[in-house]
Design a protein around this motif. Structure first.
Motif, PDB file in Angstrom:
ATOM      1  N   VAL A   1     -18.391  98.716  57.366  1.00 15.72           N
ATOM      2  CA  VAL A   1     -19.362  98.033  58.268  1.00 15.72           C
ATOM      3  C   VAL A   1     -19.947  96.927  57.107  1.00 15.72           C
ATOM      4  CG1 VAL A   1     -21.685  98.259  59.182  1.00 15.72           C
ATOM      5  CG2 VAL A   1     -20.082 100.033  59.450  1.00 15.72           C
ATOM      6  N   ILE A   2     -20.160  97.228  55.933  1.00 13.52           N
ATOM      7  CA  ILE A   2     -20.489  96.140  55.303  1.00 13.52           C
ATOM      8  C   ILE A   2     -19.405  95.233  54.520  1.00 13.52           C
ATOM      9  CG2 ILE A   2     -22.543  97.440  54.877  1.00 13.52           C
ATOM     10  CD1 ILE A   2     -21.840  98.280  52.304  1.00 13.52           C
ATOM     11  N   GLY A   3     -18.434  95.821  54.844  1.00 12.75           N
ATOM     12  CA  GLY A   3     -17.053  94.895  54.094  1.00 12.75           C
ATOM     13  C   GLY A   3     -16.642  93.531  54.807  1.00 12.75           C
ATOM     14  N   ASP A   4     -15.369  93.671  54.793  1.00  8.28           N
ATOM     15  CA  ASP A   4     -14.991  92.121  55.535  1.00  8.28           C
ATOM     16  C   ASP A   4     -15.334  91.974  56.693  1.00  8.28           C
ATOM     17  OD1 ASP A   4     -12.704  90.670  56.716  1.00  8.28           O
ATOM     18  OD2 ASP A   4     -12.233  90.009  54.514  1.00  8.28           O
ATOM     19  N   GLU A   5     -15.835  90.837  57.024  1.00  8.88           N
ATOM     20  CA  GLU A   5     -16.278  90.486  58.400  1.00  8.88           C
ATOM     21  C   GLU A   5     -15.391  90.516  59.472  1.00  8.88           C
ATOM     22  OE1 GLU A   5     -17.854  86.823  58.089  1.00  8.88           O
ATOM     23  OE2 GLU A   5     -19.766  87.152  57.167  1.00  8.88           O
ATOM     24  N   ARG A   6     -13.851  89.987  59.155  1.00  6.26           N
ATOM     25  CA  ARG A   6     -12.839  89.917  59.848  1.00  6.26           C
ATOM     26  C   ARG A   6     -12.249  91.372  60.104  1.00  6.26           C
ATOM     27  NH1 ARG A   6      -9.411  84.967  57.644  1.00  6.26           N
ATOM     28  NH2 ARG A   6      -9.753  86.402  55.652  1.00  6.26           N
ATOM     29  N   ARG A   7     -12.317  92.021  59.383  1.00  6.53           N
ATOM     30  CA  ARG A   7     -11.704  93.602  59.519  1.00  6.53           C
ATOM     31  C   ARG A   7     -12.764  94.234  60.606  1.00  6.53           C
ATOM     32  NH1 ARG A   7     -11.595  97.734  54.636  1.00  6.53           N
ATOM     33  NH2 ARG A   7     -13.618  97.587  54.865  1.00  6.53           N
ATOM     34  N   LEU A   8     -13.915  94.036  60.421  1.00 12.46           N
ATOM     35  CA  LEU A   8     -14.927  94.712  61.155  1.00 12.46           C
ATOM     36  C   LEU A   8     -14.589  94.195  62.559  1.00 12.46           C
ATOM     37  CD1 LEU A   8     -17.190  96.865  61.342  1.00 12.46           C
ATOM     38  CD2 LEU A   8     -18.761  95.075  60.837  1.00 12.46           C
ATOM     39  N   ALA A   9     -14.529  92.979  62.745  1.00 10.94           N
ATOM     40  CA  ALA A   9     -14.420  92.277  64.028  1.00 10.94           C
ATOM     41  C   ALA A   9     -13.205  92.848  64.741  1.00 10.94           C
ATOM     42  CB  ALA A   9     -14.507  90.784  64.060  1.00 10.94           C
ATOM     43  N   LEU A  10     -11.997  93.026  63.964  1.00  7.57           N
ATOM     44  CA  LEU A  10     -10.754  93.589  64.538  1.00  7.57           C
ATOM     45  C   LEU A  10     -10.786  94.916  65.047  1.00  7.57           C
ATOM     46  CD1 LEU A  10      -8.453  91.862  61.768  1.00  7.57           C
ATOM     47  CD2 LEU A  10      -8.206  91.456  64.182  1.00  7.57           C
ATOM     48  N   ILE A  11     -11.640  95.741  64.408  1.00 10.70           N
ATOM     49  CA  ILE A  11     -11.781  96.964  64.714  1.00 10.70           C
ATOM     50  C   ILE A  11     -12.403  97.148  66.314  1.00 10.70           C
ATOM     51  CG2 ILE A  11     -13.288  99.297  64.393  1.00 10.70           C
ATOM     52  CD1 ILE A  11     -12.880  98.873  61.350  1.00 10.70           C
ATOM     53  N   LEU A  12     -13.480  96.331  66.512  1.00 15.88           N
ATOM     54  CA  LEU A  12     -13.926  96.634  67.819  1.00 15.88           C
ATOM     55  C   LEU A  12     -13.038  95.902  68.710  1.00 15.88           C
ATOM     56  CD1 LEU A  12     -16.585  97.186  66.342  1.00 15.88           C
ATOM     57  CD2 LEU A  12     -17.858  95.911  68.280  1.00 15.88           C
ATOM     58  N   LEU A  13     -12.283  94.624  68.448  1.00 13.89           N
ATOM     59  CA  LEU A  13     -11.371  94.148  69.422  1.00 13.89           C
ATOM     60  C   LEU A  13     -10.210  94.906  69.769  1.00 13.89           C
ATOM     61  CD1 LEU A  13     -11.797  90.418  67.684  1.00 13.89           C
ATOM     62  CD2 LEU A  13     -12.460  91.025  70.257  1.00 13.89           C
ATOM     63  N   HIS A  14      -9.617  95.705  68.756  1.00 13.72           N
ATOM     64  CA  HIS A  14      -8.604  96.383  69.069  1.00 13.72           C
ATOM     65  C   HIS A  14      -8.526  97.981  68.988  1.00 13.72           C
ATOM     66  CE1 HIS A  14      -6.888  92.535  69.202  1.00 13.72           C
ATOM     67  NE2 HIS A  14      -7.204  92.129  67.926  1.00 13.72           N
ATOM     68  N   GLY A  15      -9.718  98.566  68.287  1.00 23.99           N
ATOM     69  CA  GLY A  15      -9.559  99.851  68.101  1.00 23.99           C
ATOM     70  C   GLY A  15      -8.920 100.132  66.892  1.00 23.99           C
ATOM     71  N   ILE A  16      -9.130 101.514  66.257  1.00 27.21           N
ATOM     72  CA  ILE A  16      -8.555 102.137  65.077  1.00 27.21           C
ATOM     73  C   ILE A  16      -8.377 103.440  65.229  1.00 27.21           C
ATOM     74  CG2 ILE A  16     -11.146 102.723  64.022  1.00 27.21           C
ATOM     75  CD1 ILE A  16      -9.637 101.486  61.273  1.00 27.21           C
ATOM     76  N   GLU A  17      -7.433 104.119  64.721  1.00 28.01           N
ATOM     77  CA  GLU A  17      -6.828 105.330  64.946  1.00 28.01           C
ATOM     78  C   GLU A  17      -7.000 106.219  63.646  1.00 28.01           C
ATOM     79  OE1 GLU A  17      -3.196 105.796  66.529  1.00 28.01           O
ATOM     80  OE2 GLU A  17      -2.161 104.522  65.103  1.00 28.01           O
ATOM     81  N   GLY A  18      -7.387 107.489  63.690  1.00 26.84           N
ATOM     82  CA  GLY A  18      -7.703 108.186  62.227  1.00 26.84           C
ATOM     83  C   GLY A  18      -6.211 108.343  61.779  1.00 26.84           C
ATOM     84  N   PRO A  19      -6.099 108.937  60.506  1.00 27.22           N
ATOM     85  CA  PRO A  19      -7.149 109.469  59.790  1.00 27.22           C
ATOM     86  C   PRO A  19      -7.865 108.049  59.015  1.00 27.22           C
ATOM     87  CG  PRO A  19      -5.359 109.829  58.623  1.00 27.22           C
ATOM     88  CD  PRO A  19      -4.929 109.409  59.934  1.00 27.22           C
ATOM     89  N   ILE A  20      -9.000 108.325  58.842  1.00 27.12           N
ATOM     90  CA  ILE A  20      -9.934 107.037  58.235  1.00 27.12           C
ATOM     91  C   ILE A  20     -10.765 107.473  57.043  1.00 27.12           C
ATOM     92  CG2 ILE A  20     -11.565 107.160  60.088  1.00 27.12           C
ATOM     93  CD1 ILE A  20     -11.834 104.072  59.469  1.00 27.12           C
ATOM     94  N   ALA A  21     -10.930 106.685  56.069  1.00 24.03           N
ATOM     95  CA  ALA A  21     -11.684 107.211  54.712  1.00 24.03           C
ATOM     96  C   ALA A  21     -12.929 106.472  54.716  1.00 24.03           C
ATOM     97  CB  ALA A  21     -11.041 106.958  53.497  1.00 24.03           C
ATOM     98  N   VAL A  22     -14.304 107.195  54.859  1.00 20.31           N
ATOM     99  CA  VAL A  22     -15.569 106.390  54.918  1.00 20.31           C
ATOM    100  C   VAL A  22     -16.356 107.081  53.713  1.00 20.31           C
ATOM    101  CG1 VAL A  22     -17.576 106.097  56.134  1.00 20.31           C
ATOM    102  CG2 VAL A  22     -15.229 106.214  57.289  1.00 20.31           C
TER     103      VAL A  22
END
Length: 848
Positions: A746-767
């Motif tokens: 969320v607080i990292g790279d702006e484009r990376r965050l935008a790309l998640i909402l635009l295209h979705g993301i699948e797990g696993p994911i480290a948070v």
């Protein structure tokens, strides 16, 4: 000579339908083909065939087509659009409205009338009486034939603001006469209706980009060039009645996130073809770039599985997408029935399907602009100019074809001419199996202005109509004639099927609003049927509840809230009916068992109620909110109230909105709530002696004023779209989604965050150092690509500055730019893939 041409055409049609293994292959260049040659380039669903209806010079540059009551085809000819790279004819009076006739009834148009010419970029057509509403030269006009020759004799300005933008791709267009007797447009907030011999203008919700359609229930269907299918889940102008609440659902709902297309030829001449991912290795388009003109098939000529399908034009990809649409409660869900193969596609680069309509014969008619350039000069890139010149697509212009799609070996049958029938003869057609006949009959009866038809229409409803659709059209015909009888309506509301009840309830609203006896009788019938009602009926009850007296309203709405409070559309619908009664409803809920058990939906609704109360501006009600929080500060209801205060306190327009005599305990040193960002933002709503939020800037975000407004918008949109998986507090929801508070995503790279909402993301994911995977969270976070750039930017700005997160805002233009540069991405990211993609982008940025 004509008969010989017809026989040659049908011979080629049969050859095309039987040809194996498929359509003619594309050629290295893009030559201008004759209609007979173009026909051989088509791929179409099995069992169907394509037939030629009209060709140049009988039709030129068709962009809108519409049948009238005699089965004639009206055509908007935008002859000034991009016939060369300079668009040199755009401001010239070369546009026309033509009427095509099939005089010998063989299915091929053979006669042309120029209804109106010398037009500047005509772009909308709404048939009415002996003429039409027409948009051209950045205005809307009333036109009419007065002497029966079907050449316009009268042209009067109706609205100088319609299509005033001037840019063809971003101006009001289309026109649809909806079930509710209003004319709606795409790319517009305007609607029009003919009442008592005059046209009235109204503001409505903004919808779509090019073309607009409706389904059998009158739900409006539209799209955007980047998102193929959107629609309304609620009637127009119903979910936004409450001036204190901005709805985030119900209108502009994305029916599918599937953006994939499957051309059968290369498509190098698209505006962003140079961007990696726009085209595949064969230079074929991967996703929609020019989605337009959706059409709902509401006829019985095509096989049964096509009924209710929605078709989308994609002229840049030379194809038409088919969507099978299913109802799931109040929602519509669209699905591609044949992934990998389109309903219709061509190997001819000049095949440009830009509009479609369903004819009175049941055929699906396609307006093929048949030209090389379909990108307006305002947005043409150097890359596209080069491609256009190299492929000689800059000429010729002023061509065009109209095609009809029908079952193979279908024998053309000339449609019935409703324009020749009396009003009494028309009434049975309200029950016709095909939507075109129902729509046209309703239009003609309403235009007759014969209110004395009411007894016949009521008798038709009661004794003759065999289908719910026939009954619904009869009711809206009565509405258009201003001949509704509330007693008759109350009687049928009690007895009708729920599909008819929905429309009856809508139509009773103005009567109940003006007459308390009708309101009470309506509330009684509604409560009688509420428990057994369908979700769609209950949604309409929520939307119509504003006409009930307060006691009935509270009981009915609390019942709906108990059943559907987790659904964002129902929450918005309830709030739409609560203007001026938000605090009364909050008190009603507080006095019930509703507050005993917390759910996320309850907390969200309570926060929304609080925000609406703040917007209402009643100081006494706001004082009561503060007292409620202070009396039981750790109860979930108090925390929800505080969140509502904080949401509005984050809006710079609300700084110091309420003046208090002294500092409330809630904001003092002995506050029962520990200092947090929500409490600080809530404080900004108030001023008292010694405290002014402009001076103290307590709880201020590291955001400028425009970004703070985005932040406030983002909270409401987040609650509607994201809280179900990530929680209202951003802490994540077990088995749904990981936390957002403190998340590096969320607080990292702006484009990376935008790309998640635009295209979705699948797990696993480290948070935050923990690996999340199914079943602890859902396996895939879906794309939110159907949202517009501002909505995505608002959500991202919000989550980057809430729950202890402190990061910069994200602007709509960054989302838009990211959307464009990731063109062609049609699958969710994996963590490793997305991080590698961002690393590559960063390397490119540092090494220009």
């Amino acid at each position: 000579m004509k008969n010989l041409q017809v026989w040659m055409f049908f011979g080629l049609s049969v050859l095309a339908s039987c040809k194996e293994p498929g359509p003619l292959p594309e050629t290295p260049d893009s030559p201008v083909r004759s209609p007979e040659e173009e026909l051989l380039t088509f791929q179409i669903d099995r069992g169907l065939e394509v037939q030629l209806v009209a060709q140049e010079p009988l039709v030129e540059s068709p962009v809108i087509i519409q049948f009238d009551q005699w089965g004639r085809l009206w055509v908007v000819e935008m002859r000034g659009y991009m016939n060369d790279l300079e668009g040199s004819e755009e401001h010239q009076r070369v546009g026309r409205i033509a009427i095509l006739e099939d005089q010998d009834e063989d299915g091929v148009m053979d006669h042309r009338i120029i209804y109106l010419d010398s037009l500047v970029m005509p772009r909308a057509l709404g048939l009415f009486g002996s003429g039409a509403l027409i948009a051209e030269n950045n205005s809307l006009w009333i036109t009419e034939d007065l002497d029966g020759d079907w050449v316009a004799d009268r042209k009067v300005l109706l609205d100088s603001t319609y299509a005033a933008n001037g840019i063809p791709e971003h101006s009001d267009n289309g026109f649809l006469r909806n079930l509710d007797n209003w004319y709606y447009s795409a790319k517009s907030r305007l609607r029009y209706k003919w009442v008592d011999g005059e046209w009235i203008r109204d503001i409505t919700e903004f919808r779509g980009q090019w073309g607009i359609s409706q389904d059998n229930q009158g739900r409006l269907i539209y799209n955007y060039n980047w998102s193929q299918l959107h629609g309304d889940l609620v009637p127009p102008n119903s979910i936004g009645r409450n001036e204190n609440h901005q709805p985030t659902s119900g209108i502009d709902y994305g029916l599918t996130i599937d953006r994939r297309v499957y051309p059968i030829r290369s498509n190098p001449a698209v505006n962003r073809g140079y961007i990696p991912g726009t085209l595949d290795s064969a230079k074929r388009l991967l996703e929609f770039t020019s989605a337009s003109a959706p059409i709902v098939y509401r006829s019985s000529l095509l096989p049964e599985e096509y009924l209710g399908n929605m078709f989308v034009m994609e002229n840049a990809g030379n194809l038409i997408k088919r969507n099978v649409v299913a109802e799931n409660g109040i929602y519509l869900e669209a699905k591609d029935p044949n992934p990998g193969r389109e309903f219709m596609a061509s190997t001819d680069e000049r095949f440009r399907p830009v509009f479609a309509t369903v004819g009175p014969d049941g055929g699906l008619y396609i307006a093929d602009m048949y030209q090389g350039i379909v990108q307006h000069g305002s947005y043409m890139t150097d890359y596209l100019k080069e491609q256009t010149l190299n492929r000689k697509l800059d000429h010729p212009g002023h061509m065009g074809r109209i095609w009809r799609i029908v079952p193979k070996r279908n024998s053309y049958k000339a449609p019935e001419k409703l324009g020749d029938l009396s009003v009494e003869e028309l009434i049975p057609y309200l029950d016709h199996s095909d939507g075109w006949y129902r729509d046209m009959t309703q239009r003609l009866l309403v235009e007759s202005a014969q209110k004395n038809l009411a007894p016949q229409l009521e008798n038709f409803f009661t004794n003759q109509a065999k289908t719910d659709l026939g009954k619904i059209h009869a009711l809206w015909t009565l509405e258009g004639l201003q001949a509704l009888n509330p007693d008759f309506m109350l009687g049928i509301l009690d007895k009708a099927e729920y599909g008819v009840k929905i429309h009856t309830l809508r139509l009773l609203e103005p009567f109940a609003k003006e007459d308390s006896e009708i309101s009470a009788a309506l509330a009684e019938v509604v409560q009688k049927h509420l428990s057994q009602g369908t979700p769609r009926f209950k949604l309409q009850v929520a939307l119509s509840s504003y006409v009930f007296d307060p006691s009935d309203r509270m009981k009915i709405m609390s019942s709906i809230l108990a059943d559907f409070g987790e659904d964002p559309v129902f929450r918005d619908a309830l709030l739409s009916s609560l203007q001026g009664y938000e605090y009364e409803f909050l008190t009603f809920l507080e006095d019930s068992k509703w507050r005993e058990m917390e759910t996320q939906g309850k907390a969200i609704f309570l926060e929304m109620l609080t925000s609406a109360i703040i917007q209402g501006g009643d100081l006494q009600e706001v004082r009561q909110l503060i007292s409620q929080i202070e009396s039981d500060p750790m109860h979930w209801t108090s925390l929800a109230l505080l969140s509502g205060l904080a949401t509005q306190g984050g809006n710079p327009d609300n700084l110091g909105k309420f003046s208090l005599g002294e500092q409330p305990i809630l904001f003092g040193e002995s506050s029962p709530i520990s200092e947090n960002s929500a409490l600080a933002r809530a404080k900004n709503l108030f001023r008292w002696n010694g405290f002014s939020p402009e001076k103290s800037k307590e709880g201020g975000l590291a955001l400028d004023e425009s970004s703070q407004k985005l932040f406030t918008e983002g909270r409401q949109k987040y609650l509607a779209s994201c809280a179900g998986c990530h929680g209202g507090n951003g802490a994540g929801v077990n088995r749904m989604g990981p936390p957002l508070d403190g998340s590096e995503w969320v607080i990292g790279d702006e484009r990376r965050l935008a790309l998640i909402l635009l295209h979705g993301i699948e797990g696993p994911i480290a948070v935050k150092g923990k690996l999340y995977d199914a079943p602890e969270i859902l396996p895939v976070m879906p794309s939110h690509s159907t949202m517009d750039d501002r909505s995505i930017a608002a959500i991202l700005t919000y989550i980057r500055n809430e729950w202890g997160n402190h990061a910069g805002p994200i602007a709509p233009r960054l989302v838009g730019g990211t959307r464009h540069t990731s063109q062609g991405r049609v699958y969710p990211w994996s963590e490793s893939e997305l991080n590698a993609h961002i690393e590559k982008l960063n390397q490119t940025d540092s090494n220009p």
